[in-house]
Design an enzyme around this catalytic site. Structure first.
Site, PDB file in Angstrom:
ATOM      1  N   HIS A  40      28.682  18.024  33.814  1.00 13.85           N
ATOM      2  CA  HIS A  40      28.883  17.829  32.375  1.00 13.85           C
ATOM      3  C   HIS A  40      27.946  18.737  31.599  1.00 13.85           C
ATOM      4  CE1 HIS A  40      26.113  14.822  33.984  1.00 13.85           C
ATOM      5  NE2 HIS A  40      25.424  14.927  32.853  1.00 13.85           N
ATOM      6  N   GLU A  80      21.968  12.255  36.060  1.00 13.00           N
ATOM      7  CA  GLU A  80      22.255  10.856  36.389  1.00 13.00           C
ATOM      8  C   GLU A  80      23.694  10.661  36.842  1.00 13.00           C
ATOM      9  OE1 GLU A  80      21.173   8.695  32.904  1.00 13.00           O
ATOM     10  OE2 GLU A  80      19.019   9.061  33.189  1.00 13.00           O
TER      11      GLU A  80
END
Ligand code: 5GP
Ligand code: ZN
Length: 114
Positions: free
Chosen positions: A100, A95
């Site tokens: 990350h 998203e």
């Protein structure tokens, strides 16, 4: 990157619970945790996804693992175990397009994955 949420978290332009920050990486609590411990370990450099990384990024992305290892110990889950996940692209439901590493732990997780 001006319009990147995680770049804004790194710059402290929007609030988050940062538990570690150095010259290369930032570690903060996920706003919508999927486990008792759910941290996000990110490079301070804006790299959108693994697909877009280059060999120049290998050193900095390696530091995500060192950061995750240290954070797991600090959170007391290094012995009980933890899962490191990097969602990449649409099938994996990425998203936020700033690389990350999810650090999940603090309880037994589903097996198998996927
Ligand atoms: P992805 O699906 O891209 O792998 O994961 C993005 C993660 O970022 C999600 O787990 C989501 O809960 C987290 N997240 C989204 N917006 C924010 C925010 O504003 N602050 C924090 N701390 N986490 C966020
Ligand atoms: Zn970014």
């Amino acid at each position: 990157m001006a319009d990147c949420l995680f770049c804004k978290i790194i710059q402290k332009e929007i609030p988050s619970e940062i538990i570690h920050q150095d010259d290369d990486i930032t570690i903060f609590k996920d706003i919508n945790p999927s486990a008792p411990v759910h941290l996000l370990v990110i490079p301070n450099k804006h790299i959108p996804s693994v697909t877009e990384m280059t060999p120049i990024d290998e050193l900095i992305l390696g530091k995500l693992f060192s950061g995750a290892k240290r954070a797991a110990k600090n959170m007391g889950i290094d012995k009980t175990g933890y899962r490191l996940i990097m969602n990449n692209g649409p099938d994996a439901h990425q998203e936020i397009f700033h690389i990350h590493m999810h650090l999940l732990g603090g309880g037994e997780m589903k097996h198998p994955m996927g």
